[in-house]
Design an enzyme around this catalytic site. Structure first.
Site, PDB file in Angstrom:
ATOM      1  N   HIS A  88     -51.964   0.488 -14.359  1.00  0.00           N
ATOM      2  CA  HIS A  88     -50.857   1.507 -14.974  1.00  0.00           C
ATOM      3  C   HIS A  88     -51.146   2.722 -14.711  1.00  0.00           C
ATOM      4  O   HIS A  88     -52.133   3.385 -14.657  1.00  0.00           O
ATOM      5  CB  HIS A  88     -51.236   1.318 -16.653  1.00  0.00           C
ATOM      6  CG  HIS A  88     -50.257   2.064 -17.593  1.00  0.00           C
ATOM      7  ND1 HIS A  88     -50.904   3.309 -18.292  1.00  0.00           N
ATOM      8  CD2 HIS A  88     -49.164   1.848 -17.958  1.00  0.00           C
ATOM      9  CE1 HIS A  88     -49.805   3.684 -19.044  1.00  0.00           C
ATOM     10  NE2 HIS A  88     -48.752   2.941 -18.782  1.00  0.00           N
ATOM     11  N   GLU A  94     -48.016  -0.047 -11.406  1.00  0.00           N
ATOM     12  CA  GLU A  94     -47.005   0.436 -12.368  1.00  0.00           C
ATOM     13  C   GLU A  94     -46.773   2.066 -12.104  1.00  0.00           C
ATOM     14  O   GLU A  94     -47.541   2.828 -11.917  1.00  0.00           O
ATOM     15  CB  GLU A  94     -47.298   0.186 -13.719  1.00  0.00           C
ATOM     16  CG  GLU A  94     -46.098   0.585 -14.825  1.00  0.00           C
ATOM     17  CD  GLU A  94     -46.333   1.931 -15.505  1.00  0.00           C
ATOM     18  OE1 GLU A  94     -45.469   2.081 -16.152  1.00  0.00           O
ATOM     19  OE2 GLU A  94     -47.290   2.759 -14.880  1.00  0.00           O
ATOM     20  N   ASP A 102     -43.778   5.579 -13.370  1.00  0.00           N
ATOM     21  CA  ASP A 102     -42.560   5.818 -14.173  1.00  0.00           C
ATOM     22  C   ASP A 102     -41.888   6.726 -13.129  1.00  0.00           C
ATOM     23  O   ASP A 102     -42.512   7.437 -12.403  1.00  0.00           O
ATOM     24  CB  ASP A 102     -43.140   6.784 -15.340  1.00  0.00           C
ATOM     25  CG  ASP A 102     -44.196   5.990 -16.300  1.00  0.00           C
ATOM     26  OD1 ASP A 102     -43.463   5.172 -17.051  1.00  0.00           O
ATOM     27  OD2 ASP A 102     -45.317   6.156 -16.132  1.00  0.00           O
ATOM     28  N   HIS A 127     -44.744  10.700 -15.639  1.00  0.00           N
ATOM     29  CA  HIS A 127     -44.436  10.041 -16.793  1.00  0.00           C
ATOM     30  C   HIS A 127     -43.703  10.936 -18.005  1.00  0.00           C
ATOM     31  O   HIS A 127     -42.691  10.388 -18.532  1.00  0.00           O
ATOM     32  CB  HIS A 127     -45.801   9.693 -17.589  1.00  0.00           C
ATOM     33  CG  HIS A 127     -45.660   9.029 -18.940  1.00  0.00           C
ATOM     34  ND1 HIS A 127     -45.616   9.390 -20.191  1.00  0.00           N
ATOM     35  CD2 HIS A 127     -45.289   7.619 -19.210  1.00  0.00           C
ATOM     36  CE1 HIS A 127     -45.494   8.915 -21.187  1.00  0.00           C
ATOM     37  NE2 HIS A 127     -45.185   7.571 -20.671  1.00  0.00           N
ATOM     38  N   GLU A 183     -40.773   1.832 -13.702  1.00  0.00           N
ATOM     39  CA  GLU A 183     -40.092   2.178 -15.285  1.00  0.00           C
ATOM     40  C   GLU A 183     -39.361   3.398 -15.195  1.00  0.00           C
ATOM     41  O   GLU A 183     -39.693   4.391 -14.729  1.00  0.00           O
ATOM     42  CB  GLU A 183     -41.152   2.159 -16.125  1.00  0.00           C
ATOM     43  CG  GLU A 183     -40.663   2.661 -17.660  1.00  0.00           C
ATOM     44  CD  GLU A 183     -41.515   2.819 -18.644  1.00  0.00           C
ATOM     45  OE1 GLU A 183     -41.162   3.407 -19.802  1.00  0.00           O
ATOM     46  OE2 GLU A 183     -42.770   2.623 -18.559  1.00  0.00           O
TER      47      GLU A 183
END
Length: 264
Positions: free
Chosen positions: A8, A35, A37, A50, A124
């Site tokens: 993450h 992962e 953003d 993020h 994301e």
């Protein structure tokens, strides 16, 4: 089958999130996936940040969408983090190296993933943002340049798109039929309580807090053909719960610790 372990924002318990150092460490620790953003800079570049603002994770201030890539690259994104070593509890307060300075672009992260076949990247897109659907359009355009926008199958795709915005996930499906998608869930709405998802979503993405109170959700979703991506799983109890329920992907801030808990 044990869950695949997804780092993450990289190995963000040990290195500053969304830095090359965090992702390189995650790969070294054995993570199955990474992962990130993404947001758009003022001049249209996809950057891995993020928050809406850079205040928390950099030496600067301001809204990402109002700053150019040049300005974002002038900021220090590593010094704020204590730098936990992989197998120790004490803090390491040394200065960050050059890989922790400057904003990380999605293109740079794709290059890192390209150099490590078998590692899957979960991207994301953040919403709401001032640029709306341009984020997804830019993402697909970049993946197209890398030959990743239209994988032969969703299962074998090295990139997965995710968002809490159902509209954003639908936009991706309008661009490409085979890029896999995750609809992230903060809460189970009445529409999705039974385990169903909109037709443009391939995986369900509940927070681990949902599984604590409703562990049967994983099986309900599976009964409709949806595997589960769970965020953000760090405690031994949560790792054990996800393994017991048979979730497909497990996002964690500490890949090494989670892999040890899974006896991998």
């Amino acid at each position: 089958m044990q869950p695949a372990v997804v780092a993450h924002r990289g190995a963000s318990a040990h290195r500053a999130e969304h830095t090359v150092a965090a992702y390189a460490l995650a790969i070294e620790q054995g993570a199955d996936g990474l992962e990130c953003d993404v947001r758009l800079s003022r001049d249209g570049h996809l950057v891995c940040v993020h928050d809406r603002r850079v205040d928390r994770t950099s030496s600067g201030r301001g809204v990402v969408s109002t700053l150019t890539l040049e300005r974002l690259s002038e900021l220090d994104y590593g010094s704020w983090h204590p730098g936990l070593p992989e197998h120790a509890d004490e803090l390491v307060l040394g200065a960050p190296d050059e890989s922790e300075r400057g904003v990380l672009t999605l293109e740079s992260l794709l290059e890192l993933v390209k150099a490590h076949p078998g590692v899957k990247l979960f991207v994301e897109t953040k919403h709401p943002v001032r640029y709306g659907g341009l984020v997804e359009a830019k993402l697909v355009a970049m993946l197209r340049r890398y030959g990743l926008a239209r994988p032969k199958s969703k299962e074998d795709s090295p990139v997965v798109m995710m968002s809490f915005s159902s509209r954003a996930v639908r936009r991706i499906r309008a661009h490409t039929a085979t890029l896999p998608t995750v609809l992230l869930l903060e809460n189970l709405s009445l529409v999705r309580w039974d385990g169903t998802l909109p037709p443009h979503a391939d995986y369900t993405g509940p927070g681990v807090h949902i599984l604590r109170t409703d562990p049967d959700y994983v099986e309900r979703a599976r009964s409709f053909g949806y595997e589960t991506y769970v965020w953000t799983v760090d405690s031994p109890a949560d790792v054990a719960l996800c393994a017991k329920l048979g979730v497909r992907y497990l996002a964690t801030n500490s890949p090494a610790s989670t892999l040890r808990l899974l006896n991998r």
